[in-house]
Design a protein around this motif. Structure first.
Motif, PDB file in Angstrom:
ATOM      1  N   ARG A   1      33.017 100.255  60.602  1.00  0.00           N
ATOM      2  CA  ARG A   1      32.827  98.983  60.627  1.00  0.00           C
ATOM      3  C   ARG A   1      31.060  98.675  60.739  1.00  0.00           C
ATOM      4  NH1 ARG A   1      37.094  96.358  59.352  1.00  0.00           N
ATOM      5  NH2 ARG A   1      39.271  97.335  59.339  1.00  0.00           N
ATOM      6  N   PHE A   2      30.720  99.225  61.822  1.00  0.00           N
ATOM      7  CA  PHE A   2      29.369  99.073  62.289  1.00  0.00           C
ATOM      8  C   PHE A   2      28.291  99.320  61.577  1.00  0.00           C
ATOM      9  CE2 PHE A   2      24.924 100.898  63.945  1.00  0.00           C
ATOM     10  CZ  PHE A   2      24.836  99.709  64.455  1.00  0.00           C
ATOM     11  N   PHE A   3      29.068 100.948  60.245  1.00  0.00           N
ATOM     12  CA  PHE A   3      27.654 100.754  59.222  1.00  0.00           C
ATOM     13  C   PHE A   3      27.602  99.541  58.674  1.00  0.00           C
ATOM     14  CE2 PHE A   3      28.518 105.316  61.459  1.00  0.00           C
ATOM     15  CZ  PHE A   3      27.452 105.749  62.093  1.00  0.00           C
ATOM     16  N   VAL A   4      28.091  99.408  58.268  1.00  0.00           N
ATOM     17  CA  VAL A   4      28.697  98.457  57.318  1.00  0.00           C
ATOM     18  C   VAL A   4      27.464  97.323  57.625  1.00  0.00           C
ATOM     19  CG1 VAL A   4      29.890  96.037  55.672  1.00  0.00           C
ATOM     20  CG2 VAL A   4      30.920  98.863  56.363  1.00  0.00           C
ATOM     21  N   PHE A   5      27.578  96.849  58.360  1.00  0.00           N
ATOM     22  CA  PHE A   5      26.146  96.214  59.533  1.00  0.00           C
ATOM     23  C   PHE A   5      24.738  96.556  59.091  1.00  0.00           C
ATOM     24  CE2 PHE A   5      30.225  93.967  59.762  1.00  0.00           C
ATOM     25  CZ  PHE A   5      30.257  92.932  58.689  1.00  0.00           C
ATOM     26  N   GLY A   6      25.115  97.588  60.489  1.00  0.00           N
ATOM     27  CA  GLY A   6      24.134  98.459  61.077  1.00  0.00           C
ATOM     28  C   GLY A   6      23.116  99.169  60.403  1.00  0.00           C
ATOM     29  N   LEU A   7      24.197  99.854  58.616  1.00  0.00           N
ATOM     30  CA  LEU A   7      22.959 100.719  58.095  1.00  0.00           C
ATOM     31  C   LEU A   7      21.345  99.587  56.787  1.00  0.00           C
ATOM     32  CD1 LEU A   7      24.503 103.446  56.969  1.00  0.00           C
ATOM     33  CD2 LEU A   7      22.236 103.919  57.819  1.00  0.00           C
ATOM     34  N   PRO A   8      21.920  98.634  56.739  1.00  0.00           N
ATOM     35  CA  PRO A   8      22.004  97.638  56.131  1.00  0.00           C
ATOM     36  C   PRO A   8      20.185  97.027  56.737  1.00  0.00           C
ATOM     37  CG  PRO A   8      24.100  97.268  55.215  1.00  0.00           C
ATOM     38  CD  PRO A   8      23.573  97.932  56.603  1.00  0.00           C
ATOM     39  N   LEU A   9      21.000  96.607  57.727  1.00  0.00           N
ATOM     40  CA  LEU A   9      20.247  95.802  58.786  1.00  0.00           C
ATOM     41  C   LEU A   9      19.058  97.333  59.200  1.00  0.00           C
ATOM     42  CD1 LEU A   9      19.593  93.297  60.929  1.00  0.00           C
ATOM     43  CD2 LEU A   9      21.133  93.793  62.321  1.00  0.00           C
ATOM     44  N   LEU A  10      19.274  98.459  60.019  1.00  0.00           N
ATOM     45  CA  LEU A  10      18.454  99.333  59.943  1.00  0.00           C
ATOM     46  C   LEU A  10      17.362  99.617  58.573  1.00  0.00           C
ATOM     47  CD1 LEU A  10      17.513 100.928  62.042  1.00  0.00           C
ATOM     48  CD2 LEU A  10      18.717 102.833  61.134  1.00  0.00           C
ATOM     49  N   TYR A  11      17.853  99.180  57.734  1.00  0.00           N
ATOM     50  CA  TYR A  11      17.476  99.487  56.043  1.00  0.00           C
ATOM     51  C   TYR A  11      16.237  98.516  56.404  1.00  0.00           C
ATOM     52  CZ  TYR A  11      15.540 100.001  51.956  1.00  0.00           C
ATOM     53  OH  TYR A  11      14.267  99.990  50.441  1.00  0.00           O
ATOM     54  N   LEU A  12      16.687  97.418  56.435  1.00  0.00           N
ATOM     55  CA  LEU A  12      15.354  96.023  56.556  1.00  0.00           C
ATOM     56  C   LEU A  12      14.775  95.527  57.500  1.00  0.00           C
ATOM     57  CD1 LEU A  12      15.708  92.958  54.902  1.00  0.00           C
ATOM     58  CD2 LEU A  12      17.033  92.017  56.638  1.00  0.00           C
ATOM     59  N   PHE A  13      14.710  96.456  58.495  1.00  0.00           N
ATOM     60  CA  PHE A  13      13.483  96.459  59.818  1.00  0.00           C
ATOM     61  C   PHE A  13      12.659  97.692  58.888  1.00  0.00           C
ATOM     62  CE2 PHE A  13      16.672  95.547  63.267  1.00  0.00           C
ATOM     63  CZ  PHE A  13      16.812  94.017  62.789  1.00  0.00           C
ATOM     64  N   TYR A  14      13.287  98.780  58.161  1.00  0.00           N
ATOM     65  CA  TYR A  14      12.207  99.400  57.992  1.00  0.00           C
ATOM     66  C   TYR A  14      11.798  99.306  56.602  1.00  0.00           C
ATOM     67  CZ  TYR A  14      10.965 103.865  55.093  1.00  0.00           C
ATOM     68  OH  TYR A  14      10.412 104.638  54.257  1.00  0.00           O
ATOM     69  N   TYR A  15      12.732  98.876  55.496  1.00  0.00           N
ATOM     70  CA  TYR A  15      11.627  97.807  54.602  1.00  0.00           C
ATOM     71  C   TYR A  15      10.204  96.960  55.351  1.00  0.00           C
ATOM     72  CZ  TYR A  15      10.489  95.006  50.253  1.00  0.00           C
ATOM     73  OH  TYR A  15       9.841  95.014  49.695  1.00  0.00           O
ATOM     74  N   PHE A  16      10.671  96.054  56.010  1.00  0.00           N
ATOM     75  CA  PHE A  16       9.582  95.175  56.335  1.00  0.00           C
ATOM     76  C   PHE A  16       8.348  95.860  56.968  1.00  0.00           C
ATOM     77  CE2 PHE A  16      13.103  91.909  55.738  1.00  0.00           C
ATOM     78  CZ  PHE A  16      11.978  91.265  54.754  1.00  0.00           C
ATOM     79  N   TYR A  17       8.520  97.187  57.755  1.00  0.00           N
ATOM     80  CA  TYR A  17       8.283  97.904  58.922  1.00  0.00           C
ATOM     81  C   TYR A  17       7.024  98.448  57.820  1.00  0.00           C
ATOM     82  CZ  TYR A  17       6.081 101.547  60.596  1.00  0.00           C
ATOM     83  OH  TYR A  17       5.414 102.787  61.510  1.00  0.00           O
ATOM     84  N   GLY A  18       6.904  98.886  56.568  1.00  0.00           N
ATOM     85  CA  GLY A  18       6.412  99.124  55.614  1.00  0.00           C
ATOM     86  C   GLY A  18       5.115  98.550  54.928  1.00  0.00           C
ATOM     87  N   SER A  19       5.682  97.713  54.541  1.00  0.00           N
ATOM     88  CA  SER A  19       5.268  96.365  53.794  1.00  0.00           C
ATOM     89  C   SER A  19       4.063  95.364  55.018  1.00  0.00           C
ATOM     90  CB  SER A  19       6.408  95.518  53.112  1.00  0.00           C
ATOM     91  OG  SER A  19       7.361  94.721  54.079  1.00  0.00           O
ATOM     92  N   GLY A  20       4.279  95.485  55.817  1.00  0.00           N
ATOM     93  CA  GLY A  20       4.175  94.297  57.496  1.00  0.00           C
ATOM     94  C   GLY A  20       3.225  95.008  57.536  1.00  0.00           C
ATOM     95  N   ASN A  21       2.452  96.104  57.933  1.00  0.00           N
ATOM     96  CA  ASN A  21       1.045  96.305  57.841  1.00  0.00           C
ATOM     97  C   ASN A  21      -0.116  95.895  56.535  1.00  0.00           C
ATOM     98  OD1 ASN A  21      -0.727  97.051  59.584  1.00  0.00           O
ATOM     99  ND2 ASN A  21      -1.207  99.257  58.585  1.00  0.00           N
TER     100      ASN A  21
END
Length: 308
Positions: free
Chosen positions: A61-81
């Protein structure tokens, strides 16, 4: 056919697949940030006592929310710079700085932090450069990745909001109004970071935003939140590492002492704002969503413990 597919899906070990996906995503985060061996070792040390702070939530149940959220942070980290430097270039080209503080800051006794270099050496310089170069994002990722393994969505959001998510938009008015260049540039010294600038414009864009120190504000926000955790290893590690990041900004003659104090005050305010936003949003979450996330995992086998 439907029942057969449903049975096949139910038979898969989704927790196992979720862990594999998590490790891969964290590896991609490190690769994207160019993490050195020392960065990975620092992360491993921070994870040593992670079970102390884990909450009682089913992994699937955690992975249902946690994995997309972690990927979202990763995505913005890549485009944020690139977004950040586009904004910095825009501010430089439009010259929207009604106040220039170089002379005022340089006139304040001890404000240039030259006293931080009473003892210095090439080896210490190299170590501080490593701390400074990675500190802007590594301090945040250490906390987010660890909070992921504690299975806490709330902690992940708390670290992210208190870090770049809220600090970037809130700090822009300061950087748009105040022109304050790095200590070494104002004093006519060499850049201890050894940066290579291809043009005068690139040089001025890199050194113009000092107040408040965002290296300080990011690391101090992570330090404040880390102190809330139970695991002593993580707390001591983050206090040490984040303190070194703040020290490096002055040792390397980048930020003024007042920049650092302003960054700490800014971080404290951002943490409190993040707490408020999370509390408001948590209260407004639908009950069915809370029930799904907090539902405990069913035991696969009945309890056969003999009771005397």
């Amino acid at each position: 056919m439907y029942n057969r597919a449903r049975g096949w899906l139910a038979s898969l070990d989704w927790t196992h697949y979720g862990i594999i996906a998590s490790i891969y995503l964290i590896w991609r985060i490190g690769e994207g940030g160019g993490w050195s061996t020392a960065c990975w070792m620092l992360l491993l040390i921070c994870l040593l006592g992670v079970r102390t702070d884990q909450i009682d939530v089913d992994w699937k149940r955690f992975f249902v929310f946690g994995l997309p959220l972690l990927y979202l942070f990763y995505y913005f980290y890549g485009s944020g710079n690139s977004l950040w430097w586009n904004i910095a270039n825009w501010m430089f080209e439009n010259n929207r700085h009604p106040w220039t503080w170089d002379d005022a800051m340089n006139s304040i006794p001890l404000n240039n932090a030259a006293w931080m270099r009473i003892y210095n050496s090439p080896a210490l310089d190299q170590a501080m450069v490593w701390v400074y170069n990675y500190g802007f994002v590594l301090s945040l990722w250490l906390c987010i990745v660890r909070s992921f393994w504690t299975r806490s969505i709330k902690k992940m959001l708390s670290y992210a909001l208190s870090g770049h998510v809220l600090q970037f938009p809130l700090i822009l008015p300061f950087y748009n109004l105040i022109m304050l260049r790095e200590v070494w540039f104002v004093k006519g010294q060499r850049d201890l970071l050894g940066r290579v600038f291809t043009s005068e414009n690139e040089l001025l864009t890199n050194v113009m935003n000092c107040f408040p120190s965002m290296h300080t504000s990011i690391s101090f926000a992570m330090l404040l939140l880390a102190l809330r955790e139970k695991d002593r290893i993580f707390k001591y590690m983050m206090v040490t590492y984040c303190s070194l990041i703040i020290i490096s900004t002055m040792y390397l003659q980048i930020h003024w002492v007042l920049d650092v104090f302003a960054g700490m005050a800014f971080a404290y305010g951002t943490v409190k704002l993040a707490d408020l936003l999370i509390r408001i949003c948590s209260d407004r979450l639908p009950e069915w969503l809370k029930g799904y996330y907090n539902k405990k995992q069913k035991k696969k086998y009945p309890d056969t413990t003999m009771v005397a």
